[in-house]
Design an enzyme around this catalytic site. Structure first.
Site, PDB file in Angstrom:
ATOM      1  N   THR A 170      35.954 -43.232   6.255  1.00 14.50           N
ATOM      2  CA  THR A 170      34.512 -42.962   6.308  1.00 14.50           C
ATOM      3  C   THR A 170      34.331 -41.535   6.807  1.00 14.50           C
ATOM      4  O   THR A 170      35.135 -41.052   7.601  1.00 14.50           O
ATOM      5  CB  THR A 170      33.874 -43.965   7.301  1.00 14.50           C
ATOM      6  N   ARG A 198      27.933 -56.572   1.563  1.00 14.69           N
ATOM      7  CA  ARG A 198      28.207 -56.346   2.995  1.00 14.69           C
ATOM      8  C   ARG A 198      27.861 -54.883   3.344  1.00 14.69           C
ATOM      9  O   ARG A 198      28.214 -53.957   2.647  1.00 14.69           O
ATOM     10  CB  ARG A 198      29.675 -56.620   3.282  1.00 14.69           C
ATOM     11  N   VAL A 199      27.159 -54.696   4.450  1.00 10.22           N
ATOM     12  CA  VAL A 199      26.802 -53.354   4.900  1.00 10.22           C
ATOM     13  C   VAL A 199      27.290 -53.192   6.335  1.00 10.22           C
ATOM     14  O   VAL A 199      27.066 -54.066   7.175  1.00 10.22           O
ATOM     15  CB  VAL A 199      25.275 -53.137   4.824  1.00 10.22           C
ATOM     16  N   GLY A 200      27.965 -52.088   6.611  1.00  4.71           N
ATOM     17  CA  GLY A 200      28.471 -51.818   7.958  1.00  4.71           C
ATOM     18  C   GLY A 200      27.475 -51.030   8.787  1.00  4.71           C
ATOM     19  O   GLY A 200      26.260 -51.060   8.560  1.00  4.71           O
ATOM     20  N   ASP A 201      28.002 -50.300   9.752  1.00  7.59           N
ATOM     21  CA  ASP A 201      27.145 -49.587  10.709  1.00  7.59           C
ATOM     22  C   ASP A 201      26.592 -48.270  10.189  1.00  7.59           C
ATOM     23  O   ASP A 201      25.557 -47.788  10.679  1.00  7.59           O
ATOM     24  CB  ASP A 201      27.934 -49.309  11.995  1.00  7.59           C
ATOM     25  N   THR A 220      32.591 -44.295  13.316  1.00  5.22           N
ATOM     26  CA  THR A 220      33.493 -44.837  12.307  1.00  5.22           C
ATOM     27  C   THR A 220      34.340 -45.930  12.943  1.00  5.22           C
ATOM     28  O   THR A 220      34.671 -45.844  14.116  1.00  5.22           O
ATOM     29  CB  THR A 220      34.411 -43.746  11.719  1.00  5.22           C
ATOM     30  N   GLY A 221      34.654 -46.944  12.165  1.00  4.69           N
ATOM     31  CA  GLY A 221      35.475 -48.037  12.701  1.00  4.69           C
ATOM     32  C   GLY A 221      34.956 -49.372  12.214  1.00  4.69           C
ATOM     33  O   GLY A 221      34.358 -49.461  11.141  1.00  4.69           O
ATOM     34  N   GLY A 223      32.581 -51.702  11.576  1.00  3.93           N
ATOM     35  CA  GLY A 223      31.139 -51.535  11.538  1.00  3.93           C
ATOM     36  C   GLY A 223      30.342 -52.622  12.234  1.00  3.93           C
ATOM     37  O   GLY A 223      29.346 -52.344  12.907  1.00  3.93           O
TER      38      GLY A 223
HETATM   39  N1  ASP Z   1      32.326 -48.142   9.789  1.00  3.78           N
HETATM   40  C1  ASP Z   1      32.600 -48.362   8.397  1.00  3.78           C
HETATM   41  C2  ASP Z   1      32.096 -49.723   7.994  1.00  3.78           C
HETATM   42  O1  ASP Z   1      32.156 -50.643   8.787  1.00  3.78           O
HETATM   43  C3  ASP Z   1      34.039 -48.287   8.038  1.00  3.78           C
HETATM   44  C4  ASP Z   1      34.839 -47.158   8.649  1.00  3.78           C
HETATM   45  O2  ASP Z   1      34.365 -46.384   9.463  1.00  3.78           O
HETATM   46  O3  ASP Z   1      36.005 -47.044   8.284  1.00  3.78           O
HETATM   47  O4  ASP Z   1      31.656 -49.889   6.882  1.00  3.78           O
END
Ligand code: ASP
Length: 299
Positions: A170, A198-201, A220-221, A223
């Protein structure tokens, strides 16, 4: 353990970028030169926007466009694939001075999702999803491409290989410009194999992306954990109450760790102090400050 580097204080403007916190070091090995070059180009593009008199939001989006166009990062073309083999992208952009924010989620065709987020920021809405989000971006002049354009053979193979490390590339950027304006942006293809929808952060304002008068943050991480901690907003709230950006960022990641998840973030405050912490093994990142040479880190 919170790893960190490149932090410190300096003259403005300052731009920091990341390309995903994770444990995908083996995946990056052998591609370090390309990654350094893409990160440098992103910093350079942001700097050019500032040199042209554009503000921090434009610098952030300029940096993110370069990283979206780089196939090894998980945003734009080359993004990770959903369980059905399609690419679904999200992006957000926020301006600190008035908390104007724009985000898109579940877009399939917008060449540069961060420019879709820009179109939303310039509209009365804050978050637009799905087909109408692609349409809004199209109306703003952002090219629309078939979903196949975003799908690379590399990502097809990774979807088939259950043992492949998660794609943690990301991308995000934060900036304090010469006028003292703060801005943050993030763009992603999400997590490999995620169910469609699906939607992350990343596009959730306050979770993965935040900017106000005190700080600008891009996360990032994992989510879901960043949403459950409203991680980005948490950093700014602590800075507002007098914490250093380093301490605030470490505390937000501590909340994520307490939920047994991982990630990283980049943050800049109104004085140009920067924190680039991560609790994974790698987080490619870059930093440029006025009067200094740009610096990038990959492994
Ligand atoms: N934070 C992103 C998500 O959850 C993924 C990522 O940062 O690698 O969609």
């Amino acid at each position: 353990l919170t790893r960190s580097s490149g932090e410190g204080r300096s003259e403005r403007p300052v731009i920091a970028i990341h390309a995903g916190a994770g444990d995908h070091g083996a995946e990056l090995r052998g591609h370090e030169d390309e990654c350094h070059a893409a990160l440098l180009e992103a910093l350079e593009s942001a700097r050019t926007a500032l040199d042209q008199g554009l503000d921090a939001t434009h610098a952030v989006q300029a940096a993110i466009v370069v990283m979206e166009n780089f196939e090894l990062f998980n945003a734009g073309r080359g993004a990770t694939l959903c369980s059905d083999g399609a690419v679904e992208m999200s992006a957000a952009l926020m301006r600190g001075s008035d908390r104007a924010a724009g985000a898109v989620a579940v877009v399939h065709h917008t060449e540069n999702p961060i420019l879709g987020a820009r179109a939303v920021l310039d509209s009365p809405q804050v978050l637009v999803v799905g087909v109408p989000a692609d349409e809004l971006a199209a109306q703003a002049g952002v090219p629309q491409l078939p979903n196949e354009h975003f799908i690379t053979e590399r990502q097809r193979e990774r979807l088939r290989d259950a043992a492949a490390e998660l794609d943690r590339a990301t991308v995000g950027a934060v900036c304090l410009d010469g006028e003292g304006l703060l801005a943050a942006g993030t763009s992603t293809g999400g997590i490999r194999g995620q169910p469609p929808g699906r939607v992350g952060d990343c596009p959730v304002i306050g979770a993965g992306t935040w900017a106000d008068g005190h700080a600008a943050i891009s996360c990032t991480g994992d989510g879901e954990a960043f949403i459950r901690c409203t991680a980005a907003r948490h950093v700014a709230a602590l800075v507002e109450r007098g914490a250093s950006v380093d301490a605030a960022a470490a505390q937000a990641l501590q909340l994520v760790a307490e939920l047994k998840f991982t990630g990283g973030l980049i943050a800049v405050d109104g004085e140009g102090n920067v924190a680039l912490p991560y609790i994974t093994s790698v987080m490619p990142r870059g930093l440029w400050r006025a009067g200094r040479e740009p610096t990038t880190w990959v492994l």
